[in-house]
Design an enzyme around this catalytic site. Structure first.
Site, mmCIF file in Angstrom:
data_model
loop_
_atom_site.group_PDB
_atom_site.id
_atom_site.type_symbol
_atom_site.label_atom_id
_atom_site.label_comp_id
_atom_site.label_asym_id
_atom_site.label_seq_id
_atom_site.Cartn_x
_atom_site.Cartn_y
_atom_site.Cartn_z
ATOM 1 N N ARG A 285 0.653 -1.285 -0.156
ATOM 2 C CA ARG A 285 -0.057 0.121 -0.099
ATOM 3 C C ARG A 285 0.977 1.369 -0.216
ATOM 4 O O ARG A 285 0.449 2.229 -0.859
ATOM 5 C CB ARG A 285 -1.089 0.105 1.356
ATOM 6 C CG ARG A 285 -2.238 -0.811 1.067
ATOM 7 C CD ARG A 285 -2.823 -1.458 2.370
ATOM 8 N NE ARG A 285 -1.687 -2.597 2.783
ATOM 9 C CZ ARG A 285 -1.681 -3.727 2.275
ATOM 10 N NH1 ARG A 285 -2.648 -4.073 1.692
ATOM 11 N NH2 ARG A 285 -0.932 -4.640 2.677
ATOM 12 N N THR A 286 1.765 1.391 0.782
ATOM 13 C CA THR A 286 2.500 2.755 1.220
ATOM 14 C C THR A 286 3.394 2.870 -0.117
ATOM 15 O O THR A 286 3.282 4.057 -0.593
ATOM 16 C CB THR A 286 3.420 2.669 2.290
ATOM 17 O OG1 THR A 286 2.593 1.997 3.254
ATOM 18 C CG2 THR A 286 3.966 3.971 2.499
ATOM 19 N N LYS B 79 26.178 -4.671 -0.511
ATOM 20 C CA LYS B 79 27.345 -4.575 -0.342
ATOM 21 C C LYS B 79 28.271 -4.038 0.982
ATOM 22 O O LYS B 79 29.234 -4.008 0.929
ATOM 23 C CB LYS B 79 28.055 -3.852 -1.577
ATOM 24 C CG LYS B 79 27.543 -4.540 -2.977
ATOM 25 C CD LYS B 79 27.789 -3.564 -4.112
ATOM 26 C CE LYS B 79 27.377 -3.685 -5.269
ATOM 27 N NZ LYS B 79 27.506 -2.780 -6.348
ATOM 28 N N ARG C 91 11.575 3.835 3.397
ATOM 29 C CA ARG C 91 11.196 2.628 4.509
ATOM 30 C C ARG C 91 12.261 1.908 4.882
ATOM 31 O O ARG C 91 13.183 1.409 4.082
ATOM 32 C CB ARG C 91 10.021 1.605 3.899
ATOM 33 C CG ARG C 91 9.790 0.761 4.834
ATOM 34 C CD ARG C 91 8.599 -0.031 4.233
ATOM 35 N NE ARG C 91 7.222 0.771 4.792
ATOM 36 C CZ ARG C 91 6.054 0.341 4.618
ATOM 37 N NH1 ARG C 91 6.067 -1.062 4.342
ATOM 38 N NH2 ARG C 91 5.013 0.956 5.026
HETATM 39 C C1 NCD Z 1 1.761 -1.230 8.010
HETATM 40 C C2 NCD Z 1 3.275 -0.998 8.258
HETATM 41 O O1 NCD Z 1 4.082 -1.376 7.139
HETATM 42 O O2 NCD Z 1 3.821 -0.783 9.235
HETATM 43 N N1 NCD Z 1 1.376 -1.555 6.798
HETATM 44 C C3 NCD Z 1 1.161 -0.380 5.817
HETATM 45 O O3 NCD Z 1 1.749 0.458 5.710
HETATM 46 N N2 NCD Z 1 -0.197 -0.111 5.467
HETATM 47 C C4 NCD Z 1 1.044 -2.229 9.104
HETATM 48 C C5 NCD Z 1 1.794 -3.555 8.940
HETATM 49 O O4 NCD Z 1 2.806 -4.038 8.304
HETATM 50 O O5 NCD Z 1 1.283 -4.441 9.967
#
Ligand code: NCD
Length: 318
Positions: A52-53, A82, A104
Site C-alpha cells: 500500500r505505502t 555490499k 522505509r
Molecule cells: C503497516 C506497516 O508497514 O507498518 N502497513 C502499511 O503501511 N499499511 C502495517 C503492518 O505492516 O502491519
C-alpha cells in the site's frame, strides 16, 4: 529549525496543517490527475516489503505529474547488500537532486538519520516506516479515514479502541501520538495480550499529555464502547519465532475479529486496519458497512498527493 519539509513523526503536524492536508486530500479525491508537478522527481527507497505505502505514494506522485525513480527492494538491490551505510546511500541519492525521498527502513530512527544527511541538499525525507518506530503518513491516512467515514473533523471525545501488536506496531504508535496531539479529550482503549502491550514510552507520553487511556486483554467490552476500532496484525517479522509460536493459538482464539464481534459494536462504529491483515479479521466481516479498511487503503492516494504537494510547495525548483 529545519527549512526542509521532512515528514518524520506524526506529532510534527499542527492541527491547522492537518486540516489543510485533509482539505487538499478531499480535493484530490475527485480528480484523477493534477499534473502540475512535471518537473519534480520522487525517489521511493524501501528496505522492507510494502504494497500500500509504496504503490499509493508512487500513484500519488504520478497523478501529480512527478516522475518516480524506485527500486523494488532496496535491501537486496541497492548497495546495502555490499555493506554501504544508509548515510552514504542517502548522500549519493541526494546528489541526484530528487525533490523527495520516500524511505522505509527496518531501523528505528532511520528517517531522522536520513534527514540529517539530506538537510544540506534540501531533499525532503518522508518516513514510510522506520522499523518499530513510526509511520506518520499512515497515521494521517488513518485519521483522514476517521474524518471521512465519521463525517466531520471534530473528533472530540471519541472512544478509539486500538488492538493487536501494540508493542511493535509503528502505525499504532504514530496514530496514538497524532490523536494525543489533536484531541485532548480522546479516550484510548488498548487491547492486546500482555506480551504485546503498549510500550512504557508511549504510556508515559499519554500520561504527560493527560490523555485518558485504558489497557485490557479482553476485546469484548472494549468493542462495545468503541466509536472507532483500529485493529492490527502481529509484527511477526520483528519478533522471535518461539515467542510468536507461544502466542499464536491465543491470538487466533481471542483476538480475531469475527461477525460475532461486529454484533457487539455500535451501529455507528467503524472498523479500521492499516493492512496487511494476517488472520486477525475474518474476511466474513468485509461485507459489513462498518468495515472500512479497504476504503482506508484507497484514501492513501489522495492523502499522499496532499503530502507530496505540501513537500513540493515548500521546496524551490532546482
Ligand atoms: C503497516 C506497516 O508497514 O507498518 N502497513 C502499511 O503501511 N499499511 C502495517 C503492518 O505492516 O502491519
Amino acid at each position: 529549525m529545519s527549512q526542509v519539509t521532512h515528514v518524520l513523526r506524526s506529532q510534527q503536524f499542527s492541527v491547522s496543517c492537518i486540516e489543510e492536508l485533509f482539505r487538499r486530500a478531499d480535493a484530490f479525491s475527485s480528480v484523477r490527475r493534477a499534473e502540475v508537478y512535471s518537473r519534480r522527481i520522487v525517489f521511493t527507497v524501501f528496505y522492507e516489503p510494502s504494497t500500500r505505502t509504496r504503490f499509493s505514494f508512487e500513484t500519488a506522485a504520478v497523478r501529480l505529474g512527478a516522475k518516480v525513480v524506485s527500486t523494488e527492494n532496496a535491501r537486496e538491490f541497492s548497495s546495502a547488500i555490499k555493506g554501504e551505510t544508509l548515510e552514504d546511500t542517502i548522500r549519493v541519492l541526494c546528489g541526484y537532486k530528487p525533490d523527495a525521498i520516500v524511505l522505509r527502513h527496518p531501523e528505528i530512527g532511520a528517517a531522522e538519520l536520513a534527514a540529517q544527511v539530506s538537510e544540506e541538499s534540501g531533499v525532503a525525507i518522508i518516513n514510510a516506516g522506520d522499523g518499530a518506530g513510526q509511520h506518520p503518513t499512515q497515521a494521517l491516512l488513518d485519521l483522514y479515514t476517521i474524518t471521512r467515514e465519521i463525517g466531520h473533523i471534530e473528533w472530540l471525545g471519541l472512544t478509539i479502541v486500538i488492538g493487536g501488536d501494540l508493542a511493535r506496531g509503528r502505525t499504532v504508535r504514530s496514530l496514538a501520538y497524532l490523536l494525543s496531539k489533536i484531541d485532548p479529550t480522546v479516550k484510548l482503549v488498548f487491547v492486546s495480550p500482555m506480551a504485546l502491550c503498549l510500550g512504557a514510552d508511549m504510556k508515559r507520553h499519554l500520561r504527560e499529555r493527560g490523555i485518558y487511556f485504558e489497557e485490557t486483554e479482553e476485546p469484548t467490552d472494549a468493542l462495545k464502547k468503541a466509536d472507532v476500532v483500529y485493529w492490527t496484525r502481529v509484527q511477526r517479522e520483528r519478533m522471535d519465532g518461539k515467542d510468536y509460536a507461544a502466542l499464536s493459538s491465543e491470538l487466533q482464539a481471542r483476538y480475531t475479529i469475527t461477525a460475532a464481534h461486529l454484533e457487539l459494536m455500535k451501529p455507528t462504529a467503524i472498523l479500521l486496519h492499516p493492512l496487511p491483515r494476517a488472520g486477525e479479521i475474518d474476511p466474513a466481516v468485509d461485507k459489513d458497512p462498518r468495515a472500512v479498511y479497504f476504503r482506508q487503503a484507497a484514501y492513501g492516494v489522495p492523502l499522499r498527493m496532499a503530502i507530496l504537494e505540501r513537500v513540493f510547495e515548500h521546496k524551490p525548483l532546482e
